[in-house]
Write a protein that holds these residues in place. Structure first.
Motif, PDB file in Angstrom:
ATOM      1  N   UNK A 261     -29.937  64.728  45.367  1.00  0.00           N
ATOM      2  CA  UNK A 261     -30.912  63.686  45.685  1.00  0.00           C
ATOM      3  C   UNK A 261     -30.977  62.642  44.572  1.00  0.00           C
ATOM      4  N   UNK A 262     -29.997  62.703  43.651  1.00  0.00           N
ATOM      5  CA  UNK A 262     -29.848  61.724  42.586  1.00  0.00           C
ATOM      6  C   UNK A 262     -28.394  61.261  42.559  1.00  0.00           C
ATOM      7  N   UNK A 263     -28.123  60.069  42.029  1.00  0.00           N
ATOM      8  CA  UNK A 263     -26.722  59.642  41.930  1.00  0.00           C
ATOM      9  C   UNK A 263     -25.935  60.561  41.007  1.00  0.00           C
ATOM     10  N   UNK A 264     -24.670  60.797  41.346  1.00  0.00           N
ATOM     11  CA  UNK A 264     -23.806  61.605  40.480  1.00  0.00           C
ATOM     12  C   UNK A 264     -23.140  60.741  39.414  1.00  0.00           C
ATOM     13  N   UNK A 265     -23.241  59.446  39.542  1.00  0.00           N
ATOM     14  CA  UNK A 265     -22.771  58.500  38.532  1.00  0.00           C
ATOM     15  C   UNK A 265     -23.789  57.376  38.452  1.00  0.00           C
ATOM     16  N   UNK A 266     -24.325  57.130  37.276  1.00  0.00           N
ATOM     17  CA  UNK A 266     -25.396  56.151  37.112  1.00  0.00           C
ATOM     18  C   UNK A 266     -25.197  55.362  35.824  1.00  0.00           C
ATOM     19  N   UNK A 267     -25.967  54.293  35.694  1.00  0.00           N
ATOM     20  CA  UNK A 267     -25.888  53.437  34.513  1.00  0.00           C
ATOM     21  C   UNK A 267     -26.283  54.201  33.255  1.00  0.00           C
ATOM     22  N   UNK A 268     -25.713  53.764  32.137  1.00  0.00           N
ATOM     23  CA  UNK A 268     -26.117  54.290  30.834  1.00  0.00           C
ATOM     24  C   UNK A 268     -26.043  53.167  29.807  1.00  0.00           C
ATOM     25  N   UNK A 269     -26.007  53.506  28.527  1.00  0.00           N
ATOM     26  CA  UNK A 269     -26.075  52.474  27.490  1.00  0.00           C
ATOM     27  C   UNK A 269     -24.803  51.643  27.383  1.00  0.00           C
ATOM     28  N   UNK A 270     -23.685  52.094  27.973  1.00  0.00           N
ATOM     29  CA  UNK A 270     -22.431  51.339  27.847  1.00  0.00           C
ATOM     30  C   UNK A 270     -21.979  50.690  29.149  1.00  0.00           C
ATOM     31  N   UNK A 271     -22.554  51.090  30.268  1.00  0.00           N
ATOM     32  CA  UNK A 271     -22.112  50.567  31.565  1.00  0.00           C
ATOM     33  C   UNK A 271     -23.298  50.447  32.504  1.00  0.00           C
ATOM     34  N   UNK A 272     -23.404  49.322  33.187  1.00  0.00           N
ATOM     35  CA  UNK A 272     -24.503  49.076  34.113  1.00  0.00           C
ATOM     36  C   UNK A 272     -23.965  48.929  35.533  1.00  0.00           C
ATOM     37  N   UNK A 273     -24.673  49.518  36.490  1.00  0.00           N
ATOM     38  CA  UNK A 273     -24.300  49.387  37.889  1.00  0.00           C
ATOM     39  C   UNK A 273     -22.935  49.943  38.229  1.00  0.00           C
ATOM     40  N   UNK A 274     -22.589  51.160  37.777  1.00  0.00           N
ATOM     41  CA  UNK A 274     -21.266  51.707  38.117  1.00  0.00           C
ATOM     42  C   UNK A 274     -21.186  52.051  39.590  1.00  0.00           C
ATOM     43  N   UNK A 322     -20.266  60.698  33.042  1.00  0.00           N
ATOM     44  CA  UNK A 322     -20.894  59.401  32.866  1.00  0.00           C
ATOM     45  C   UNK A 322     -19.994  58.433  32.136  1.00  0.00           C
ATOM     46  N   UNK A 323     -20.168  57.147  32.367  1.00  0.00           N
ATOM     47  CA  UNK A 323     -19.314  56.156  31.714  1.00  0.00           C
ATOM     48  C   UNK A 323     -19.278  56.357  30.204  1.00  0.00           C
ATOM     49  N   UNK A 324     -18.062  56.419  29.650  1.00  0.00           N
ATOM     50  CA  UNK A 324     -17.884  56.585  28.207  1.00  0.00           C
ATOM     51  C   UNK A 324     -16.770  55.665  27.746  1.00  0.00           C
ATOM     52  N   UNK A 325     -16.971  55.022  26.608  1.00  0.00           N
ATOM     53  CA  UNK A 325     -15.940  54.145  26.054  1.00  0.00           C
ATOM     54  C   UNK A 325     -14.778  54.969  25.526  1.00  0.00           C
ATOM     55  N   UNK A 326     -15.072  55.970  24.699  1.00  0.00           N
ATOM     56  CA  UNK A 326     -14.037  56.822  24.114  1.00  0.00           C
ATOM     57  C   UNK A 326     -13.957  58.129  24.881  1.00  0.00           C
ATOM     58  N   UNK A 327     -12.761  58.481  25.348  1.00  0.00           N
ATOM     59  CA  UNK A 327     -12.552  59.659  26.169  1.00  0.00           C
ATOM     60  C   UNK A 327     -11.448  60.514  25.553  1.00  0.00           C
ATOM     61  N   UNK A 328     -11.663  61.827  25.452  1.00  0.00           N
ATOM     62  CA  UNK A 328     -10.735  62.679  24.703  1.00  0.00           C
ATOM     63  C   UNK A 328      -9.385  62.906  25.357  1.00  0.00           C
ATOM     64  N   UNK A 329      -9.304  62.765  26.683  1.00  0.00           N
ATOM     65  CA  UNK A 329      -8.015  62.961  27.344  1.00  0.00           C
ATOM     66  C   UNK A 329      -7.880  61.976  28.485  1.00  0.00           C
ATOM     67  N   UNK A 330      -6.648  61.620  28.729  1.00  0.00           N
ATOM     68  CA  UNK A 330      -6.350  60.732  29.851  1.00  0.00           C
ATOM     69  C   UNK A 330      -5.768  61.553  30.992  1.00  0.00           C
ATOM     70  N   UNK A 331      -5.659  60.978  32.187  1.00  0.00           N
ATOM     71  CA  UNK A 331      -5.079  61.719  33.307  1.00  0.00           C
ATOM     72  C   UNK A 331      -3.670  62.194  32.987  1.00  0.00           C
ATOM     73  N   UNK A 332      -3.355  63.399  33.440  1.00  0.00           N
ATOM     74  CA  UNK A 332      -1.999  63.914  33.281  1.00  0.00           C
ATOM     75  C   UNK A 332      -1.195  63.512  34.516  1.00  0.00           C
TER      76      UNK A 332
END
Length: 336
Positions: A261-274, A322-332
């Protein structure tokens, strides 16, 4: 519907990858290095993704790169602009409001299902344009759109889907919020050649949760372990309320059950309106590609940029990192 610097009607941002339960979506320890969001730092709203061989193609709403901007990537992280995939618009359409194209391969050719303004009704309608290669040019020579529903405010956000038995489907939204009506998501079977609709449509989702203000839109389906997962967006695309929800069903026609009953992806401090993105398979699972604003520049340059985030499906629940600028792994990406 389009305020200053809103060339499409939605922009969502989320970055990452989709990790599936049962060991299918967890990257091994030797996975590639990480990456930074946004993966495309320019305005490319409403991304639709197609994989062909070892390449991913991204199609987005009209902008400075043309009616149907096309980008190509080997890994979902590094993208190169190819150009305008539909340099000549359809006879039935007007220029300037070409939105949210999504492409699927049908019998060795590529079909782009897209939204444009219909001359006869002055409402948004859905067309299909065909190309021999995924870069285009996509050609729609029809005198009328594939789908036109002006009495419902128009129709937008076409999303083709091939079921496991090969059946083709089209999902879309009636653009009710453009005409002081409500909006719903629909599904209808496509003919085997992908150029016409068959049978009757089915209403698959509606706005029935508190966070789903203004509209519901941007459908995209992916299957996992025999079930169907429908990613959709809701809220006001021009502010922080916009986000992503997920519903599950045992068939395209449903019934669909929302998983939260809540969005599974929502705005945070680095991204708005995902939002308005697409789940995409990689060798390590499924990733979600979407758009979002910079929080301090909503409705301004650089517009809705492209982000990437991982998704987890576990014990019947779905989550998107959630939206993150730095991500530890990329898609394989599996190579031949």
């Amino acid at each position: 519907m389009t305020p200053p610097f809103r060339p499409s009607r939605r922009a969502a941002l989320a970055g990452g990858a989709l990790a599936l339960a049962g060991g299918a979506g967890i990257a091994p320890a030797h996975a590639q290095a990480g990456y930074q969001n946004p993966v495309i730092a320019a305005n490319h709203p409403d991304p639709g993704i197609l994989r062909v061989g070892q390449r991913y193609y991204l199609y987005s709403t009209a902008g400075s790169a043309g009616n149907m901007p096309v980008q190509v990537s080997p890994d979902l992280v590094h993208w190169r602009l190819v150009g305008d995939g539909q340099p000549v618009i359809a006879p039935w359409s007007m220029s300037g409001r070409h939105w949210a194209p999504e492409v699927i391969e049908v019998d060795g050719r590529y079909h782009a299902y897209y939204t444009a303004r219909e001359r006869a009704t002055d409402r948004q309608s859905i067309g299909v344009a065909v190309a021999d290669v995924p870069e285009g040019p996509f050609v729609d020579a029809a005198s009328a759109p594939l789908l036109s529903t002006p009495e419902e405010g128009g129709c937008i956000d076409a999303s083709p889907f091939r079921d496991e038995d090969g059946t083709l489907w089209l999902l879309w939204k009636n653009d009710g919020n453009a005409a002081d009506q409500d909006s719903f998501l629909f599904a209808q079977r496509l003919a085997a050649d992908g150029l016409s609709l068959e049978g009757e449509r089915t209403r698959v989702l509606e706005r029935d949760q508190e966070w789903e203000i203004y509209t519901i839109e941007g459908p995209a389906i992916i299957t996992h372990e025999g079930r169907y997962y429908l990613f959709y967006s809701a809220g006001e695309y021009w502010n922080e309320s916009y986000g992503v929800g997920v519903a599950v069903a045992d068939s395209v026609e449903g019934p669909w059950v929302k998983l939260s009953d809540q969005p599974v992806l929502a705005a945070n401090e680095v991204a708005a309106g995902p939002g308005h993105g697409m789940p995409v398979r990689a060798a390590d699972g499924i990733w979600y590609v979407y758009h979002a604003w910079e929080p301090d520049h909503i409705g301004q340059d650089p517009g809705r940029q492209i982000w990437l985030s991982p998704v987890t499906v576990e014990d019947g629940a779905v989550s998107i990192a959630g939206p993150a600028v730095d991500n530890p792994r990329r898609p394989e990406i599996q190579r031949p």
